[in-house]
Design a protein around this motif. Structure first.
Motif, PDB file in Angstrom:
ATOM      1  N   GLU A  24      21.958 -12.179  26.754  1.00  6.90           N
ATOM      2  CA  GLU A  24      21.808 -11.588  28.129  1.00  6.90           C
ATOM      3  C   GLU A  24      20.891 -10.610  28.337  1.00  6.90           C
ATOM      4  OE1 GLU A  24      25.316  -9.213  29.530  1.00  6.90           O
ATOM      5  OE2 GLU A  24      25.039  -9.964  31.509  1.00  6.90           O
ATOM      6  N   ASP A  25      19.703 -11.022  29.136  1.00  3.85           N
ATOM      7  CA  ASP A  25      18.460 -10.128  29.543  1.00  3.85           C
ATOM      8  C   ASP A  25      18.698  -9.577  30.696  1.00  3.85           C
ATOM      9  OD1 ASP A  25      15.951  -9.064  29.386  1.00  3.85           O
ATOM     10  OD2 ASP A  25      14.933 -10.972  29.427  1.00  3.85           O
ATOM     11  N   ASP A  26      18.972  -8.004  30.896  1.00  6.04           N
ATOM     12  CA  ASP A  26      19.421  -7.551  32.085  1.00  6.04           C
ATOM     13  C   ASP A  26      18.624  -6.668  32.655  1.00  6.04           C
ATOM     14  OD1 ASP A  26      21.327  -7.214  34.255  1.00  6.04           O
ATOM     15  OD2 ASP A  26      22.528  -6.112  33.045  1.00  6.04           O
ATOM     16  N   PRO A  27      17.259  -6.672  33.030  1.00 10.93           N
ATOM     17  CA  PRO A  27      16.683  -5.708  33.321  1.00 10.93           C
ATOM     18  C   PRO A  27      16.902  -5.094  34.854  1.00 10.93           C
ATOM     19  CG  PRO A  27      15.264  -7.503  32.975  1.00 10.93           C
ATOM     20  CD  PRO A  27      16.413  -8.004  32.701  1.00 10.93           C
ATOM     21  N   TYR A  28      17.200  -5.969  35.546  1.00  9.08           N
ATOM     22  CA  TYR A  28      17.698  -5.661  37.042  1.00  9.08           C
ATOM     23  C   TYR A  28      18.849  -5.410  37.520  1.00  9.08           C
ATOM     24  CZ  TYR A  28      13.104  -8.001  36.518  1.00  9.08           C
ATOM     25  OH  TYR A  28      11.949  -8.225  35.848  1.00  9.08           O
ATOM     26  N   GLY A  29      19.858  -5.718  36.685  1.00 10.96           N
ATOM     27  CA  GLY A  29      21.230  -5.460  37.146  1.00 10.96           C
ATOM     28  C   GLY A  29      21.763  -4.209  37.791  1.00 10.96           C
ATOM     29  N   PHE A  46      14.642   0.458  30.121  1.00 11.64           N
ATOM     30  CA  PHE A  46      14.450   1.620  31.014  1.00 11.64           C
ATOM     31  C   PHE A  46      13.109   1.301  31.984  1.00 11.64           C
ATOM     32  CE2 PHE A  46      16.800   3.598  27.699  1.00 11.64           C
ATOM     33  CZ  PHE A  46      17.774   4.188  28.132  1.00 11.64           C
ATOM     34  N   SER A  47      12.645   0.036  31.812  1.00 11.95           N
ATOM     35  CA  SER A  47      11.243  -0.071  32.461  1.00 11.95           C
ATOM     36  C   SER A  47      11.466  -0.036  34.071  1.00 11.95           C
ATOM     37  CB  SER A  47      10.797  -1.450  31.849  1.00 11.95           C
ATOM     38  OG  SER A  47      10.375  -1.418  30.691  1.00 11.95           O
ATOM     39  N   LYS A  48      12.488  -0.787  34.444  1.00 12.10           N
ATOM     40  CA  LYS A  48      12.730  -0.817  35.848  1.00 12.10           C
ATOM     41  C   LYS A  48      13.447   0.329  36.508  1.00 12.10           C
ATOM     42  CE  LYS A  48      10.134  -4.699  35.555  1.00 12.10           C
ATOM     43  NZ  LYS A  48      10.151  -5.518  34.700  1.00 12.10           N
TER      44      LYS A  48
HETATM   45  C1  LIG Z   1      13.710 -10.925  32.542  1.00 10.94           C
HETATM   46  C2  LIG Z   1      12.926  -9.997  31.837  1.00 10.94           C
HETATM   47  N1  LIG Z   1      13.171  -9.538  30.525  1.00 10.94           N
HETATM   48  C3  LIG Z   1      12.198  -8.860  29.907  1.00 10.94           C
HETATM   49  C4  LIG Z   1      11.314  -8.150  30.734  1.00 10.94           C
HETATM   50  C5  LIG Z   1      10.503  -7.199  29.726  1.00 10.94           C
HETATM   51  O1  LIG Z   1      10.767  -5.911  30.163  1.00 10.94           O
HETATM   52  P1  LIG Z   1      10.589  -4.777  29.227  1.00 10.94           P
HETATM   53  O2  LIG Z   1       9.462  -3.943  30.153  1.00 10.94           O
HETATM   54  O3  LIG Z   1      11.763  -3.907  28.958  1.00 10.94           O
HETATM   55  O4  LIG Z   1       9.838  -5.162  27.938  1.00 10.94           O
HETATM   56  C6  LIG Z   1      11.038  -8.407  31.911  1.00 10.94           C
HETATM   57  C7  LIG Z   1       9.856  -7.636  32.584  1.00 10.94           C
HETATM   58  O5  LIG Z   1       9.647  -8.095  33.666  1.00 10.94           O
HETATM   59  C8  LIG Z   1      11.958  -9.189  32.713  1.00 10.94           C
HETATM   60  O6  LIG Z   1      11.847  -9.743  33.839  1.00 10.94           O
END
Ligand SMILES: Cc1ncc(COP(=O)(O)O)c(C=O)c1O
Length: 417
Positions: free
Chosen positions: A211-216, A243-245
C-alpha cells in the motif's frame, strides 16, 4: 581507445529505457512555460520558519548524533513516533520493529522489489498505476499484470478474473501494489468495500499487499477512508509512508511499516544501498513530530491545495471543450483528463509545449500500452494565475487539435494565439 561502456551493461540496465516524454520535458525550463507535469509540492507548502528553528535546535542539542551515520533501521525515536502515529491517525498501531526509515517511499519500493521479486515473478497493479512502481517492477524483470480500474480504483471482479487467468497459466502473483487513496496518476480513491474485498482476496491467495500512500493525509473534502493497513490483522500489508508531500521531498525520508521479518530482510538490503537514510533529516523530522507541528502544518497544506484544485477545476469547466472529460479528486495532487479517442496526448503534448504549457501523458502509467488519449494534470505547483492561463492555453490547443482531426487535416498548426 575509449571504453564502450554500453557493452558492460547488465541485462537489467539494457532493459532500462528513458521515457518517451523525457526529451520534451527538457523544454520545461523555458521561463514562460506553465507546467502541470511534475508531482511537485508547492514551495509555499514548506514550513520554512518552523524548519529554521528545528534545524537550529538539532544543531545545538543533537549535532554529534544527527551528523553521524545512524542505524540502518532509522532513528529509534522517529520510528517509535511513527509506530504510535500509525495507531493514532490510521487506526493501524505498529511496534518499532515494524518500522524501517527509508529514503522516501521510492526507496522502500525498491527495497521491497529486491527482497521479494525474482525475474519472471508476477505482480498485480491497477491499470493505470504509479509510473515509479512500474519502473521498479520492470527493473526487477517482474511481469506486471494490470487490473482495470474506474473512479473507485481497482475493479475487484477484474482482479478475480486476472487471478483465474494467472491460475490457468500456472502463475502465482506474490503481491498486489496499490495506491488506494488519491492515486497517482488518476486521483481515484479505492472504496472501503473494495479495500475489504481485495484484502480478503489477498488473504485467501497468500499474497502481500503493498500500500503506497503518499497522499492519504491530503484530503480536501468528503469522508476519510482509513488506509488498508488498518484492516490488517496479520501484517499482510506492507505500508509505504513518506514525508515528501506533507513536509518536504528534499528530506528524502519515508518509511516502510510491515511484518518484522520482512523489515529485518529489508534492513540487510538497505545496508547495501545507502547504509542509512539521511540522519540529519530524521532528527529534524522527529523534532517536528515531538513539537506536534506536523498535523497543524498539514492543515495549512490542505487549505492551499484545496484552493488550487478548485482554481484548476473552475478553469477546466470554463475553458475545456465538453468532449474532454476530467475528474474531481477529493485530495492528492492530480487531476485526470480523458480526451476523445482520436486524440493522442503525446502528439498533443509537443503542440502544447510549443505554446508553453505542459502536462504528463497518461500512456506510460498503463501496464498494457493503452491510455493514449489520457493525461495527468498537477494542480499543487503552479501559481493561481498560471493555473488559469495554463488551462486556457491547453484548452485552445485541444480545441484546435479537435478541429484539425475533424477536418481530416493532420498538418501541424501554427499561430493559435
Ligand atoms: C504513488 C507514489 N509513490 C511513491 C512516490 C515517491 O515518493 P517519495 O518522495 O516518498 O520517494 C510518489 C511520488 O510522487 C508517488 O506518487
Amino acid at each position: 581507445m575509449t571504453l564502450d561502456t554500453s557493452r558492460l551493461f547488465s541485462v537489467v540496465a539494457q532493459g532500462l529505457r528513458a521515457s518517451e516524454i523525457r526529451e520534451l520535458l527538457k523544454l520545461l525550463d523555458r521561463p514562460q512555460m506553465i507546467s502541470f507535469a511534475g508531482g511537485l509540492p508547492n514551495p509555499a507548502a514548506f514550513p520554512v520558519d518552523e524548519l529554521r528553528e528545528v534545524v537550529a535546535h538539532v544543531m545545538t542539542d543533537h549535532a554529534s548524533n544527527a551528523l553521524q551515520y545512524g542505524p540502518t533501521e532509522g532513528h529509534y525515536r522517529l520510528r517509535n513516533a511513527i509506530a504510535q502515529g500509525m495507531g493514532e491517525h490510521y487506526g493501524a498501531p505498529q511496534q518499532v520493529d515494524n518500522i524501517l526509515i527509508t529514503a522516501g517511499s521510492q526507496e522502500a519500493l525498491h527495497i521491497l522489489v529486491t527482497i521479494l521479486i525474482d525475474p519472471g515473478d508476477t505482480v498485480i497493479t491497477s491499470n493505470p498505476t504509479y509510473l515509479g512502481a512500474l519502473l521498479a517492477f520492470r527493473a526487477a524483470l517482474a511481469r506486471v499484470e494490470g487490473v482495470a480500474s474506474d473512479s473507485e480504483g481497482m475493479l475487484v471482479d477484474g482482479l478475480e478474473d486476472a487471478l483465474r487467468d494467472l491460475d490457468r497459466q500456472g502463475r502465482c502473483p506474490k503481491l498486489i501494489y496499490l495506491v488506494p487513496t488519491f492515486q497517482n496518476p488518476t486521483g481515484a480513491t479505492l472504496s472501503q468495500e473494495r479495500r475489504q474485498r481485495i484484502y480478503e482476496i489477498a488473504c485467501r491467495r497468500g499474497m502481500l499487499i503493498v500500500e503506497d500512500d503518499p497522499y492519504g493525509l491530503l484530503r480536501y473534502e468528503g469522508d476519510g477512508i482509513p488506509p488498508m493497513k488498518s484492516l490488517d490483522q496479520e501484517q499482510r500489508v506492507a505500508y509505504l509512508g513518506t514525508f515528501s508531500k506533507i513536509l518536504a521531498p528534499g528530506f528524502r525520508l519515508g518509511w516502510l511499516a510491515a511484518d518484522s521479518n520482512l523489515i529485518r530482510k529489508a534492513v540487510v538490503a538497505k545496508q547495501a544501498y545507502d547504509i542509512c537514510a539521511n540522519t540529519f533529516g530524521q532528527y529534524c523530522i522527529f523534532e517536528i513530530l515531538r513539537k506536534n507541528a506536523l498535523f497543524p502544518h498539514i492543515e495549512v497544506i490542505k487549505n492551499l491545495y484545496r484552493h488550487k484544485r478548485d482554481v484548476m477545476l473552475a478553469a477546466l469547466e470554463k475553458h475545456f471543450p465538453k468532449q474532454a472529460r476530467f475528474n474531481r479528486p477529493e485530495g492528492g495532487l492530480f487531476l485526470w483528463v480523458e480526451l476523445p479517442p482520436e486524440v493522442d496526448s503525446l502528439q498533443l503534448l509537443s503542440k502544447a509545449i510549443e505554446h508553453d504549457v505542459a502536462y504528463v501523458t497518461g500512456k506510460p502509467f498503463y501496464t498494457d500500452g493503452s491510455g493514449h488519449n489520457t493525461l495527468r494534470l498537477n494542480f499543487s505547483y503552479a501559481d493561481d494565475d498560471q493555473i488559469v492561463e495554463g488551462i486556457a492555453r491547453l484548452a485552445r490547443v485541444i480545441d484546435l487539435e479537435l478541429a484539425v482531426l475533424k477536418s481530416g487535416d493532420r498538418a501541424d498548426h501554427v499561430g493559435i494565439f
